[in-house]
Design a protein around this motif. Structure first.
Motif, short mmCIF file in Angstrom:
data_model
loop_
_atom_site.label_atom_id
_atom_site.label_comp_id
_atom_site.label_asym_id
_atom_site.label_seq_id
_atom_site.Cartn_x
_atom_site.Cartn_y
_atom_site.Cartn_z
N PHE A 168 6.54 -4.83 -5.22
CA PHE A 168 6.67 -3.58 -5.79
C PHE A 168 8.04 -2.86 -6.02
CE2 PHE A 168 6.38 0.87 -6.51
CZ PHE A 168 4.96 1.24 -7.11
N ARG A 188 3.19 7.30 -13.02
CA ARG A 188 3.85 6.08 -12.76
C ARG A 188 2.85 4.87 -13.36
NH1 ARG A 188 3.18 4.63 -7.24
NH2 ARG A 188 1.47 3.38 -7.95
N ARG A 211 -5.18 1.17 -7.55
CA ARG A 211 -5.15 -0.08 -8.44
C ARG A 211 -6.36 -0.22 -9.30
NH1 ARG A 211 -3.33 -1.87 -2.73
NH2 ARG A 211 -1.20 -2.72 -3.12
N ASN A 215 0.84 -0.95 0.13
CA ASN A 215 0.08 -0.04 0.04
C ASN A 215 0.84 1.32 -0.15
OD1 ASN A 215 -2.54 -1.26 0.00
ND2 ASN A 215 -3.07 -0.83 2.18
N PRO A 235 -5.10 3.58 -1.92
CA PRO A 235 -4.40 2.30 -2.66
C PRO A 235 -5.43 1.61 -3.66
CG PRO A 235 -3.72 2.44 -0.39
CD PRO A 235 -4.71 3.50 -0.36
N ALA A 272 3.73 1.47 -1.34
CA ALA A 272 4.56 1.98 -2.44
C ALA A 272 3.65 2.38 -3.26
CB ALA A 272 5.35 0.53 -2.72
N VAL A 273 2.39 1.87 -3.36
CA VAL A 273 1.34 2.04 -4.38
C VAL A 273 0.90 3.56 -4.33
CG1 VAL A 273 -1.12 1.82 -4.89
CG2 VAL A 273 0.35 -0.33 -4.80
N MET A 274 0.96 4.32 -3.28
CA MET A 274 0.71 5.91 -2.94
C MET A 274 1.80 6.80 -3.10
SD MET A 274 -2.36 5.81 -2.79
CE MET A 274 -2.92 7.46 -2.26
N CYS A 275 3.21 5.84 -2.94
CA CYS A 275 4.17 6.84 -3.09
C CYS A 275 4.33 7.66 -4.48
CB CYS A 275 5.50 6.40 -2.73
SG CYS A 275 7.09 7.35 -2.98
N ILE A 311 2.07 9.73 -8.98
CA ILE A 311 1.34 8.35 -9.17
C ILE A 311 0.57 8.14 -10.51
CG2 ILE A 311 -0.54 6.88 -8.08
CD1 ILE A 311 -0.32 8.38 -5.69
#
Ligand SMILES: Cc1ncc(C[n+]2csc(CCOP(=O)(O)OP(=O)(O)O)c2C)c(N)n1
Ligand code: SF4
Ligand code: SF4
Lengths: 78, 248
Positions: free
Chosen positions: B5, B29, B185, A56, B181, A58-61, B26
């Motif tokens: 990740f 990316r 996704r 979570n 998050p 890393a996904v938000m960074c 984000i």
């Protein structure tokens, strides 16, 4: 429960705390004393044994400062 | 230890000039991850806008072109015409796409250009210091609506995804958000589908990405995500508005 490992690229961090806010285990926080060359307190993990490797953080960074790895260990009843 | 990740090679190593917590990072990316997973980094040409993401070509590891304000879809059209088989996309903010560039985006969709537009809706003009955008919410305080946006003066915020979805040439339209998050996704899935629409040469694709601008909203980056959830998502509902059979 899978066990996780989080690595921070402290130089890239801008101290925004998005990672801190989404960790389900509440183990990510900004370093209290350390500063990077941009002048931010970089994020770090205070209790890596509790990390489940959900990614979570890393996904938000927004700045690509976090990598996450996972090791499958025997399932506990957690 | 298996990687769960790692930062995508679709992003160049250069650090961005974005403010701390700005979700432009984000959005960049996710688009690069999707292209990399499909092996398309070398087959893609992106068009960057005027706005905070003006330097997107310094960060995205693909061929890119800069455009004049709001004109990215026109430039992408030209690129499409000479490169019929490349993946071509625009990346545009709400000042860029929903204000000065409304004509270009509407007619790119109307012509059914086989391009994808990624529309970053952060409800404000970021780069120029936080002026009101057509997407700013009613009551939202900006440097040009200091008492909050008023309907009598400025109308109600413009819902671009809904507008584009009324145009026949637009075959894929979805609105996503970068506030959590789970939603990040989901945003990635929509971006992948939009790219698939282009691979299959089906028509114009549009992904509206709700984004934050903590700096100009005057809140912390974490509060900005909460503000998105409390104020933006209720007015700008998430979900798919249009999708061809081939990518469902
Ligand atoms: C023709 C022209 N008019 C006005 C400007 C000034 N200007 C630069 S960026 C911008 C708006 C950017 O806002 P947005 O598209 O929402 O992107 P953000 O910065 O929020 O990512 C404006 C009006 C310009 N560069 N060119
Ligand atoms: S989300 Fe990234 S940039 Fe923000 S504090 Fe965490 S590691 Fe640093
Ligand atoms: S001004 Fe807003 S949109 Fe621009 S980089 Fe900063 S947070 Fe992002």
């Amino acid at each position: 429960m899978a066990k996780g490992l989080v690595k921070f690229n402290e130089e890239r961090c801008k101290g925004c705390e998005l990672c801190v806010s989404v960790c389900p285990k509440k183990i990510v926080m900004l370093h209290e004393t350390k500063l990077n060359s941009k002048g931010y307190h970089p994020a770090c993990v205070i209790d890596i044994d509790s990390c489940i490797g959900c990614a979570n953080c890393a996904v938000m960074c927004p700045d690509g400062a976090i990598s996450v790895y996972q090791e499958d260990v025997e399932k506990s009843d957690e | 230890m298996k990687p769960v990740f790692e930062y995508t090679r679709g992003m160049l190593p250069e650090e961005t000039t974005y403010c701390p917590g700005c979700t432009h990072g984000i959005a960049h990316r996710l688009i690069m991850e999707a292209l990399d997973e499909k092996g398309l980094l070398g087959e893609t040409i992106g068009v960057a806008p005027i706005g905070c993401s003006i330097l997107a070509h310094h960060y995205m590891n693909i061929d890119m072109c800069e455009s004049t304000h709001g004109r990215a879809p026109a430039i992408a059209t030209g690129i499409r015409r000479v490169h019929p088989d490349k993946i071509v996309f625009t990346y545009q903010g709400d000042g860029d796409l929903a204000s000065i560039g409304t004509g270009e985006i509407v007619h790119a969709a109307h012509r059914g250009e086989r391009i994808t537009s990624f529309f970053i809706n952060n409800a404000i003009y970021g780069m120029t210091g936080g002026q009101m955008a057509p997407t700013s919410l009613l009551g939202q305080k900006t440097t040009t609506s200091m008492d909050g946006r008023m309907q009598e003066l400025s109308g109600k915020p413009l819902r671009m995804a809904e507008l584009i979805a009324t145009i026949d040439g637009a075959v894929f339209v979805e609105r996503v958000s970068l506030d959590s998050p789970g939603n990040v996704r989901k945003a990635k899935k929509a971006i992948r589908k939009a790219i698939e629409v282009q691979e299959k040469k089906l028509g114009f694709g549009f992904v509206e990405i709700l984004s934050s601008c903590a700096t100009n909203w005057g809140v912390t980056p974490v509060k900005a995500l909460e503000w998105m959830r409390e104020n933006m998502i209720p007015y700008y509902p998430l979900g798919n508005l249009k999708s061809p059979e081939e990518v469902k």
